[in-house]
Design a protein around this motif. Structure first.
Motif, PDB file in Angstrom:
ATOM      1  N   ARG A 195       0.829  -1.201   0.000  1.00 59.47           N
ATOM      2  CA  ARG A 195       0.000   0.000   0.000  1.00 59.47           C
ATOM      3  C   ARG A 195       0.871   1.262   0.000  1.00 59.47           C
ATOM      4  O   ARG A 195       0.589   2.222  -0.723  1.00 59.47           O
ATOM      5  CB  ARG A 195      -0.933  -0.001   1.214  1.00 59.47           C
ATOM      6  CG  ARG A 195      -1.899   1.174   1.245  1.00 59.47           C
ATOM      7  CD  ARG A 195      -3.020   0.959   2.254  1.00 59.47           C
ATOM      8  NE  ARG A 195      -2.512   0.735   3.602  1.00 59.47           N
ATOM      9  CZ  ARG A 195      -2.601  -0.417   4.244  1.00 59.47           C
ATOM     10  NH1 ARG A 195      -3.177  -1.474   3.667  1.00 59.47           N
ATOM     11  NH2 ARG A 195      -2.140  -0.544   5.476  1.00 59.47           N
ATOM     12  N   GLY A 196       1.942   1.249   0.794  1.00 59.70           N
ATOM     13  CA  GLY A 196       2.816   2.414   0.868  1.00 59.70           C
ATOM     14  C   GLY A 196       3.565   2.693  -0.421  1.00 59.70           C
ATOM     15  O   GLY A 196       3.809   3.846  -0.775  1.00 59.70           O
ATOM     16  N   LEU A 197       3.946   1.622  -1.133  1.00 59.22           N
ATOM     17  CA  LEU A 197       4.698   1.772  -2.376  1.00 59.22           C
ATOM     18  C   LEU A 197       3.796   1.803  -3.601  1.00 59.22           C
ATOM     19  O   LEU A 197       4.258   2.104  -4.705  1.00 59.22           O
ATOM     20  CB  LEU A 197       5.710   0.629  -2.521  1.00 59.22           C
ATOM     21  CG  LEU A 197       6.837   0.582  -1.476  1.00 59.22           C
ATOM     22  CD1 LEU A 197       7.716  -0.637  -1.715  1.00 59.22           C
ATOM     23  CD2 LEU A 197       7.663   1.851  -1.516  1.00 59.22           C
ATOM     24  N   GLY A 198       2.526   1.450  -3.423  1.00 60.79           N
ATOM     25  CA  GLY A 198       1.611   1.414  -4.556  1.00 60.79           C
ATOM     26  C   GLY A 198       1.921   0.295  -5.523  1.00 60.79           C
ATOM     27  O   GLY A 198       1.842   0.474  -6.742  1.00 60.79           O
ATOM     28  N   ILE A 199       2.290  -0.883  -4.977  1.00 63.24           N
ATOM     29  CA  ILE A 199       2.628  -2.026  -5.814  1.00 63.24           C
ATOM     30  C   ILE A 199       1.793  -3.233  -5.397  1.00 63.24           C
ATOM     31  O   ILE A 199       1.124  -3.215  -4.363  1.00 63.24           O
ATOM     32  CB  ILE A 199       4.129  -2.386  -5.720  1.00 63.24           C
ATOM     33  CG1 ILE A 199       4.496  -2.747  -4.259  1.00 63.24           C
ATOM     34  CG2 ILE A 199       4.994  -1.232  -6.222  1.00 63.24           C
ATOM     35  CD1 ILE A 199       5.939  -3.199  -4.078  1.00 63.24           C
ATOM     36  N   THR A 200       1.834  -4.280  -6.193  1.00 68.55           N
ATOM     37  CA  THR A 200       1.102  -5.510  -5.883  1.00 68.55           C
ATOM     38  C   THR A 200       1.984  -6.464  -5.092  1.00 68.55           C
ATOM     39  O   THR A 200       3.208  -6.307  -5.029  1.00 68.55           O
ATOM     40  CB  THR A 200       0.652  -6.205  -7.170  1.00 68.55           C
ATOM     41  OG1 THR A 200       1.824  -6.633  -7.898  1.00 68.55           O
ATOM     42  CG2 THR A 200      -0.172  -5.261  -8.046  1.00 68.55           C
ATOM     43  N   ARG A 201       1.361  -7.491  -4.520  1.00 70.82           N
ATOM     44  CA  ARG A 201       2.129  -8.512  -3.807  1.00 70.82           C
ATOM     45  C   ARG A 201       3.086  -9.223  -4.749  1.00 70.82           C
ATOM     46  O   ARG A 201       4.170  -9.635  -4.356  1.00 70.82           O
ATOM     47  CB  ARG A 201       1.167  -9.529  -3.160  1.00 70.82           C
ATOM     48  CG  ARG A 201       0.368  -8.985  -1.991  1.00 70.82           C
ATOM     49  CD  ARG A 201       1.260  -8.759  -0.785  1.00 70.82           C
ATOM     50  NE  ARG A 201       1.762  -9.990  -0.232  1.00 70.82           N
ATOM     51  CZ  ARG A 201       1.184 -10.655   0.769  1.00 70.82           C
ATOM     52  NH1 ARG A 201       0.073 -10.197   1.310  1.00 70.82           N
ATOM     53  NH2 ARG A 201       1.712 -11.764   1.247  1.00 70.82           N
ATOM     54  N   GLN A 202       2.684  -9.377  -6.007  1.00 71.19           N
ATOM     55  CA  GLN A 202       3.542 -10.045  -6.975  1.00 71.19           C
ATOM     56  C   GLN A 202       4.817  -9.245  -7.218  1.00 71.19           C
ATOM     57  O   GLN A 202       5.924  -9.800  -7.269  1.00 71.19           O
ATOM     58  CB  GLN A 202       2.798 -10.252  -8.293  1.00 71.19           C
ATOM     59  CG  GLN A 202       3.604 -11.014  -9.338  1.00 71.19           C
ATOM     60  CD  GLN A 202       2.824 -11.225 -10.618  1.00 71.19           C
ATOM     61  OE1 GLN A 202       1.777 -10.618 -10.836  1.00 71.19           O
ATOM     62  NE2 GLN A 202       3.325 -12.097 -11.483  1.00 71.19           N
ATOM     63  N   VAL A 203       4.672  -7.930  -7.361  1.00 68.80           N
ATOM     64  CA  VAL A 203       5.839  -7.064  -7.577  1.00 68.80           C
ATOM     65  C   VAL A 203       6.741  -7.092  -6.341  1.00 68.80           C
ATOM     66  O   VAL A 203       7.975  -7.153  -6.459  1.00 68.80           O
ATOM     67  CB  VAL A 203       5.390  -5.628  -7.886  1.00 68.80           C
ATOM     68  CG1 VAL A 203       6.596  -4.686  -7.919  1.00 68.80           C
ATOM     69  CG2 VAL A 203       4.658  -5.586  -9.226  1.00 68.80           C
ATOM     70  N   LEU A 204       6.139  -7.068  -5.159  1.00 63.09           N
ATOM     71  CA  LEU A 204       6.927  -7.132  -3.926  1.00 63.09           C
ATOM     72  C   LEU A 204       7.684  -8.456  -3.844  1.00 63.09           C
ATOM     73  O   LEU A 204       8.853  -8.493  -3.447  1.00 63.09           O
ATOM     74  CB  LEU A 204       6.014  -6.963  -2.714  1.00 63.09           C
ATOM     75  CG  LEU A 204       6.702  -7.001  -1.345  1.00 63.09           C
ATOM     76  CD1 LEU A 204       7.689  -5.854  -1.201  1.00 63.09           C
ATOM     77  CD2 LEU A 204       5.659  -6.942  -0.218  1.00 63.09           C
ATOM     78  N   GLY A 205       7.011  -9.541  -4.228  1.00 66.14           N
ATOM     79  CA  GLY A 205       7.657 -10.844  -4.208  1.00 66.14           C
ATOM     80  C   GLY A 205       8.855 -10.909  -5.142  1.00 66.14           C
ATOM     81  O   GLY A 205       9.882 -11.518  -4.818  1.00 66.14           O
ATOM     82  N   LYS A 206       8.740 -10.282  -6.297  1.00 63.06           N
ATOM     83  CA  LYS A 206       9.858 -10.268  -7.239  1.00 63.06           C
ATOM     84  C   LYS A 206      11.033  -9.469  -6.685  1.00 63.06           C
ATOM     85  O   LYS A 206      12.197  -9.855  -6.859  1.00 63.06           O
ATOM     86  CB  LYS A 206       9.396  -9.681  -8.577  1.00 63.06           C
ATOM     87  CG  LYS A 206       8.465 -10.583  -9.369  1.00 63.06           C
ATOM     88  CD  LYS A 206       8.097  -9.945 -10.703  1.00 63.06           C
ATOM     89  CE  LYS A 206       7.189 -10.875 -11.517  1.00 63.06           C
ATOM     90  NZ  LYS A 206       6.804 -10.263 -12.821  1.00 63.06           N
ATOM     91  N   ALA A 207      10.735  -8.355  -6.023  1.00 57.26           N
ATOM     92  CA  ALA A 207      11.805  -7.553  -5.419  1.00 57.26           C
ATOM     93  C   ALA A 207      12.516  -8.341  -4.326  1.00 57.26           C
ATOM     94  O   ALA A 207      13.743  -8.285  -4.194  1.00 57.26           O
ATOM     95  CB  ALA A 207      11.228  -6.261  -4.848  1.00 57.26           C
ATOM     96  N   LEU A 208      11.747  -9.102  -3.551  1.00 54.70           N
ATOM     97  CA  LEU A 208      12.335  -9.928  -2.495  1.00 54.70           C
ATOM     98  C   LEU A 208      13.203 -11.031  -3.092  1.00 54.70           C
ATOM     99  O   LEU A 208      14.324 -11.280  -2.623  1.00 54.70           O
ATOM    100  CB  LEU A 208      11.221 -10.528  -1.645  1.00 54.70           C
ATOM    101  CG  LEU A 208      11.640 -11.386  -0.449  1.00 54.70           C
ATOM    102  CD1 LEU A 208      12.448 -10.568   0.540  1.00 54.70           C
ATOM    103  CD2 LEU A 208      10.418 -11.970   0.245  1.00 54.70           C
ATOM    104  N   ALA A 209      12.714 -11.689  -4.140  1.00 54.94           N
ATOM    105  CA  ALA A 209      13.468 -12.771  -4.779  1.00 54.94           C
ATOM    106  C   ALA A 209      14.751 -12.261  -5.407  1.00 54.94           C
ATOM    107  O   ALA A 209      15.763 -12.963  -5.452  1.00 54.94           O
ATOM    108  CB  ALA A 209      12.593 -13.454  -5.832  1.00 54.94           C
ATOM    109  N   ALA A 210      14.729 -11.010  -5.896  1.00 55.37           N
ATOM    110  CA  ALA A 210      15.910 -10.429  -6.536  1.00 55.37           C
ATOM    111  C   ALA A 210      16.892  -9.848  -5.531  1.00 55.37           C
ATOM    112  O   ALA A 210      17.968  -9.381  -5.908  1.00 55.37           O
ATOM    113  CB  ALA A 210      15.475  -9.337  -7.517  1.00 55.37           C
ATOM    114  N   GLY A 211      16.534  -9.872  -4.245  1.00 55.60           N
ATOM    115  CA  GLY A 211      17.432  -9.349  -3.219  1.00 55.60           C
ATOM    116  C   GLY A 211      17.427  -7.840  -3.112  1.00 55.60           C
ATOM    117  O   GLY A 211      18.313  -7.260  -2.486  1.00 55.60           O
ATOM    118  N   ARG A 212      16.405  -7.168  -3.694  1.00 58.71           N
ATOM    119  CA  ARG A 212      16.344  -5.713  -3.632  1.00 58.71           C
ATOM    120  C   ARG A 212      15.680  -5.217  -2.350  1.00 58.71           C
ATOM    121  O   ARG A 212      15.708  -4.029  -2.054  1.00 58.71           O
ATOM    122  CB  ARG A 212      15.578  -5.156  -4.838  1.00 58.71           C
ATOM    123  CG  ARG A 212      16.197  -5.507  -6.189  1.00 58.71           C
ATOM    124  CD  ARG A 212      15.636  -4.643  -7.298  1.00 58.71           C
ATOM    125  NE  ARG A 212      14.192  -4.676  -7.357  1.00 58.71           N
ATOM    126  CZ  ARG A 212      13.481  -5.566  -8.059  1.00 58.71           C
ATOM    127  NH1 ARG A 212      14.114  -6.510  -8.752  1.00 58.71           N
ATOM    128  NH2 ARG A 212      12.163  -5.531  -8.059  1.00 58.71           N
TER     129      ARG A 212
END
Length: 216
Positions: free
Chosen positions: A121-138
């Motif tokens: 909600r704070g970043l205005g992104i979806t759970r899928q986008v957040l998951g990709k950022a986590l998987a990429a180590g960002r």
């Protein structure tokens, strides 16, 4: 099957007498944990064990300096002076998220750690986008009890999100709490600022250098 104890890769470095005595006491305390728990510690990578051990020592050291001095409670005047210094640093733009002595549950209560839904909600992104950022180590997570949280500084306006993600990737596969330690602990190489404070002042190159050294 009998478990084998890892053989040290190199002889320990020479220590000053006080450090040597403190290390001997720490090793003696570890022996009281029992064989299985000691074996579990020995199976951790050297760098990870070192980071976690140092983090625990820092928690204890901060507790001593912030609560007691030679067995006596700090005077109200000292506490007020400490609070004033923190307020002044905040006014100067030195954003503080936490010291290593803060309790993990307190970080949740103070909203310095957020759930995935709050980050999205704070970043205005979806759970899928957040998951990709986590998987990429960002971005990274930490566990508090049975729940997983994200550092709130990823959604805080004081920081460049791209810079945060670059630094996070440089920390590699370190545990989440080790990464939290890096971002929130003052460093001599950064002029006694935390990496978060240094990033808020645009010192990305210095923070990247510190992150590479920390990860090694």
């Amino acid at each position: 099957m009998t478990q084998r104890t890892p053989t040290p890769k190199a002889a320990p470095a020479a220590l000053d007498p006080e450090a040597e005595e403190a290390l001997r006491v720490a090793v003696g305390a570890a022996a009281m944990l029992g064989r299985e728990k000691v074996q579990a510690l020995l199976e951790l990578p050297d760098a990870e064990l070192g980071h976690l051990f140092k983090y625990g020592i820092m928690q204890l050291a901060n507790l001593f300096t912030s609560v007691t001095f030679e067995g006596y409670e700090l005077s109200r005047q000292t506490k007020e002076a400490t609070r004033t210094r923190k307020d002044r640093r905040a006014d100067e733009g030195a954003f503080e998220f936490a010291s290593p002595s803060d309790g993990r549950q307190a970080l949740v209560s103070e909203r310095k750690l957020l759930l995935a839904t709050e980050v999205c909600r704070g970043l205005g992104i979806t759970r899928q986008v957040l998951g990709k950022a986590l998987a990429a180590g960002r971005i990274f997570t930490v566990d508090v009890g049975a729940r997983r949280y994200y550092p709130a500084f990823y959604v805080h306006g004081d920081f460049d999100r791209t810079a945060l993600e670059r630094v996070t990737q440089l920390l590699g596969s370190l545990p989440g709490w080790s990464k939290w330690q890096f971002f929130t602990t003052p460093k001599a190489s950064l002029g006694k600022l935390t990496p978060l404070q240094a990033l808020s002042r645009g010192k990305l190159a210095l923070v990247e250098r510190a992150a590479k050294a920390f990860a090694e």
